[in-house]
Scaffold this motif. Structure first.
Motif, PDB file in Angstrom:
ATOM      1  N   PRO A  80     -22.813  -5.891   8.608  1.00 59.71           N
ATOM      2  CA  PRO A  80     -21.789  -6.107   9.632  1.00 59.71           C
ATOM      3  C   PRO A  80     -20.942  -7.339   9.311  1.00 59.71           C
ATOM      4  CG  PRO A  80     -24.015  -6.228  10.586  1.00 59.71           C
ATOM      5  CD  PRO A  80     -24.176  -5.932   9.127  1.00 59.71           C
ATOM      6  N   ILE A  81     -19.644  -7.223   9.545  1.00 63.29           N
ATOM      7  CA  ILE A  81     -18.724  -8.336   9.284  1.00 63.29           C
ATOM      8  C   ILE A  81     -17.866  -8.545  10.529  1.00 63.29           C
ATOM      9  CG2 ILE A  81     -16.819  -9.208   7.846  1.00 63.29           C
ATOM     10  CD1 ILE A  81     -17.702  -7.359   5.600  1.00 63.29           C
ATOM     11  N   LEU A  82     -17.812  -9.774  11.009  1.00 60.01           N
ATOM     12  CA  LEU A  82     -16.923 -10.114  12.127  1.00 60.01           C
ATOM     13  C   LEU A  82     -15.691 -10.833  11.605  1.00 60.01           C
ATOM     14  CD1 LEU A  82     -16.313 -10.371  15.206  1.00 60.01           C
ATOM     15  CD2 LEU A  82     -17.573 -12.536  15.167  1.00 60.01           C
ATOM     16  N   LEU A  83     -14.509 -10.341  12.032  1.00 62.86           N
ATOM     17  CA  LEU A  83     -13.274 -11.096  11.822  1.00 62.86           C
ATOM     18  C   LEU A  83     -13.218 -12.118  12.950  1.00 62.86           C
ATOM     19  CD1 LEU A  83     -10.421  -8.548  10.972  1.00 62.86           C
ATOM     20  CD2 LEU A  83     -11.573 -10.146   9.469  1.00 62.86           C
ATOM     21  N   LEU A  84     -13.294 -13.391  12.592  1.00 64.77           N
ATOM     22  CA  LEU A  84     -13.517 -14.436  13.601  1.00 64.77           C
ATOM     23  C   LEU A  84     -12.299 -14.739  14.464  1.00 64.77           C
ATOM     24  CD1 LEU A  84     -15.476 -16.870  11.293  1.00 64.77           C
ATOM     25  CD2 LEU A  84     -16.423 -15.770  13.315  1.00 64.77           C
ATOM     26  N   GLY A  85     -11.108 -14.312  14.018  1.00 63.82           N
ATOM     27  CA  GLY A  85      -9.929 -14.706  14.793  1.00 63.82           C
ATOM     28  C   GLY A  85      -8.845 -13.660  14.759  1.00 63.82           C
ATOM     29  N   TYR A  86      -7.634 -14.113  14.569  1.00 62.05           N
ATOM     30  CA  TYR A  86      -6.450 -13.256  14.673  1.00 62.05           C
ATOM     31  C   TYR A  86      -6.456 -12.137  13.641  1.00 62.05           C
ATOM     32  CZ  TYR A  86      -1.620 -11.717  14.580  1.00 62.05           C
ATOM     33  OH  TYR A  86      -0.487 -10.948  14.619  1.00 62.05           O
ATOM     34  N   LEU A  87      -5.988 -10.992  14.092  1.00 63.68           N
ATOM     35  CA  LEU A  87      -5.731  -9.876  13.189  1.00 63.68           C
ATOM     36  C   LEU A  87      -4.386  -9.289  13.596  1.00 63.68           C
ATOM     37  CD1 LEU A  87      -6.573  -7.724  11.050  1.00 63.68           C
ATOM     38  CD2 LEU A  87      -7.658  -6.463  12.912  1.00 63.68           C
ATOM     39  N   ALA A  88      -3.480  -9.131  12.641  1.00 62.30           N
ATOM     40  CA  ALA A  88      -2.183  -8.531  12.958  1.00 62.30           C
ATOM     41  C   ALA A  88      -2.414  -7.127  13.506  1.00 62.30           C
ATOM     42  CB  ALA A  88      -1.306  -8.482  11.710  1.00 62.30           C
ATOM     43  N   PRO A  89      -1.801  -6.770  14.634  1.00 62.43           N
ATOM     44  CA  PRO A  89      -2.013  -5.431  15.196  1.00 62.43           C
ATOM     45  C   PRO A  89      -1.774  -4.322  14.180  1.00 62.43           C
ATOM     46  CG  PRO A  89      -0.861  -6.817  16.770  1.00 62.43           C
ATOM     47  CD  PRO A  89      -0.975  -7.622  15.501  1.00 62.43           C
ATOM     48  N   ALA A  90      -0.832  -4.533  13.256  1.00 63.24           N
ATOM     49  CA  ALA A  90      -0.539  -3.515  12.246  1.00 63.24           C
ATOM     50  C   ALA A  90      -1.726  -3.244  11.324  1.00 63.24           C
ATOM     51  CB  ALA A  90       0.676  -3.943  11.413  1.00 63.24           C
ATOM     52  N   ARG A  91      -2.683  -4.147  11.281  1.00 63.69           N
ATOM     53  CA  ARG A  91      -3.858  -3.962  10.400  1.00 63.69           C
ATOM     54  C   ARG A  91      -5.094  -3.474  11.148  1.00 63.69           C
ATOM     55  NH1 ARG A  91      -3.539  -6.326   5.462  1.00 63.69           N
ATOM     56  NH2 ARG A  91      -4.870  -4.589   4.874  1.00 63.69           N
ATOM     57  N   LEU A  92      -4.967  -3.209  12.452  1.00 61.69           N
ATOM     58  CA  LEU A  92      -6.150  -2.806  13.230  1.00 61.69           C
ATOM     59  C   LEU A  92      -6.815  -1.553  12.656  1.00 61.69           C
ATOM     60  CD1 LEU A  92      -5.040  -3.630  16.852  1.00 61.69           C
ATOM     61  CD2 LEU A  92      -7.274  -4.205  15.866  1.00 61.69           C
ATOM     62  N   LYS A  93      -5.990  -0.597  12.263  1.00 58.05           N
ATOM     63  CA  LYS A  93      -6.591   0.648  11.755  1.00 58.05           C
ATOM     64  C   LYS A  93      -7.346   0.416  10.450  1.00 58.05           C
ATOM     65  CE  LYS A  93      -3.542   3.750  14.198  1.00 58.05           C
ATOM     66  NZ  LYS A  93      -2.428   4.697  14.151  1.00 58.05           N
TER      67      LYS A  93
END
Ligand SMILES: *Cc1c(COP(=O)(O)O)cnc(C)c1O
Length: 376
Positions: A80-93
């Protein structure tokens, strides 16, 4: 000589030290460990560090950027990997397809996440980030309950964790951490009826993991201490920790220059007598700073860098080490003979913190891994 003679400057990473440090923290905290491998594993190399940490018993990985997470997935890492902060909505998929766990910090990001999950027909595992006093990304604790309800109202969203981050856990004064912890507890109380026991609750970074047993919930986020580096001068590591990183270069040329010769750009340094000046293939493009007063180890002796640091080279004053020769190893961070220059020493010299020193080691500097390194 071994492998290292192939390079101009290189870093050696002792993965046994990483494992030792993770094992120590596991046995002393009893909590699950999320190994923080953002920024190329604090300059140590994200993939080998992640593998070593998981082998030692860490169960989760944490990164800052989707690019970092995808690199781990592409290398076959299934943890399992957590992205700890911001992610551009365009990269959600992209993130959902890679099976990453995502941080949510406000309602609009939550809606984007839910939409992406619905479009893909894939579940989105989310961790709710609460800002209890760091004043960076995170929802106000007063909104915790509403946000959890919001998450639970969406079919594709699964609340996997709730977390916060401390601003002052590495400082002597416990008050700011006490206040953040109280705010976090208050929010956890408000959502206790909504969430089940399996949810991951995490607050402690390295400093809090070592000094605040009351801040250890069921997982900690272990960064700097895993690398054997001190969280701060006020929060030193116990003796059992081992630094994993050594940074080396090599003497490329030695010459004796007559009095009055200028050395490097701008001739800021001038020889005063017949001086033995050496050149090393290490510069600011490698993460060595263009800063007066740098020192390195030659033949186990602290040796001054003279003249300006160039992009790819620097010069040393070698009068104190008359027996060294071209081809000899030079240590920037690490041990040589009975001397040691720590990442903390370099940070002090550069008026910064050890984190910035190791994260700043250039991408072009090869990382070699012990114990896999062949013997000399
Ligand atoms: C980087 C980071 C950590 C790790 O902190 P250390 O001080 O290196 O242990 C933990 N949590 C978050 C949210 C981070 O960004």
């Amino acid at each position: 000589m071994g492998n290292q003679a192939q390079h101009s400057t290189w870093v050696e990473i002792d993965l046994a030290a990483i494992k030792n440090n993770v094992e120590f923290v596991l046995s002393h905290t009893g909590a699950a460990v999320m190994a923080i491998v953002k920024a190329n594993g604090y300059g140590h190399g994200a993939l080998p560090v992640a593998q070593a940490a998981l082998q030692a018993g860490a169960s989760y990985l944490g990164v800052a950027r989707i690019e970092e997470a995808l690199e781990l997935r592409q290398a076959g890492m299934t943890a399992p990997i957590l992205l700890l902060g911001y992610l551009a909505p365009a990269r959600l998929k992209d993130a959902l397809q890679a099976g990453l766990s995502l941080t949510v910090w406000d309602n609009s990001h939550l809606e984007y996440t839910s939409q992406a999950a619905a479009d893909l027909q894939l579940p989105a595992r989310v961790h709710l980030k609460l800002d209890t006093g760091m004043s960076r990304i995170g929802a106000p604790p007063s909104q915790a309950q509403a946000m959890v309800e919001q998450i639970q109202s969406h079919n594709g969203l699964f609340l996997e964790g709730v977390f916060t981050h401390f601003a002052c856990a590495d400082e002597g004064n416990p008050d700011p951490t006490n206040q953040q912890l109280a705010a976090f507890h208050h929010a956890l109380d408000n959502i206790s009826g909504l969430v089940d026991h399996s949810i991951l609750i995490h607050a402690a970074n390295s400093a809090a993991s070592l000094t605040r047993p009351d801040a250890i919930f069921n997982m900690i986020r272990l960064g700097i201490a895993m690398y054997g580096l001190h969280p701060s001068p006020e929060c030193p590591l116990p003796e059992a920790f081992q630094p994993a990183l050594t940074w080396k270069t090599v003497l490329s040329q030695i010459k004796v220059l007559p009095p009055g010769r200028g050395v490097s750009y701008g001739h800021e340094y001038r020889t005063s007598h017949n001086e033995r000046i050496g050149t090393i293939p290490l510069g600011y493009a490698d993460g060595f700073r263009r800063w007066r007063g740098n020192t390195v180890l030659v033949n186990g002796k602290i040796t001054p860098v003279v003249g300006r640091v160039c992009m790819d080279q620097s010069m040393l004053q070698l009068d104190g080490v008359p027996d060294c020769q071209a081809g000899d190893e030079v240590v920037i961070i690490g041990k040589q003979g009975n001397q040691r220059i720590s990442a903390e020493d370099v940070a002090h010299q550069w008026n910064t913190i050890n984190y910035e020193v190791v994260c700043g080691i250039g991408a072009r500097v090869p990382r070699l891994y012990l114990p896999e390194l062949p013997d000399d």
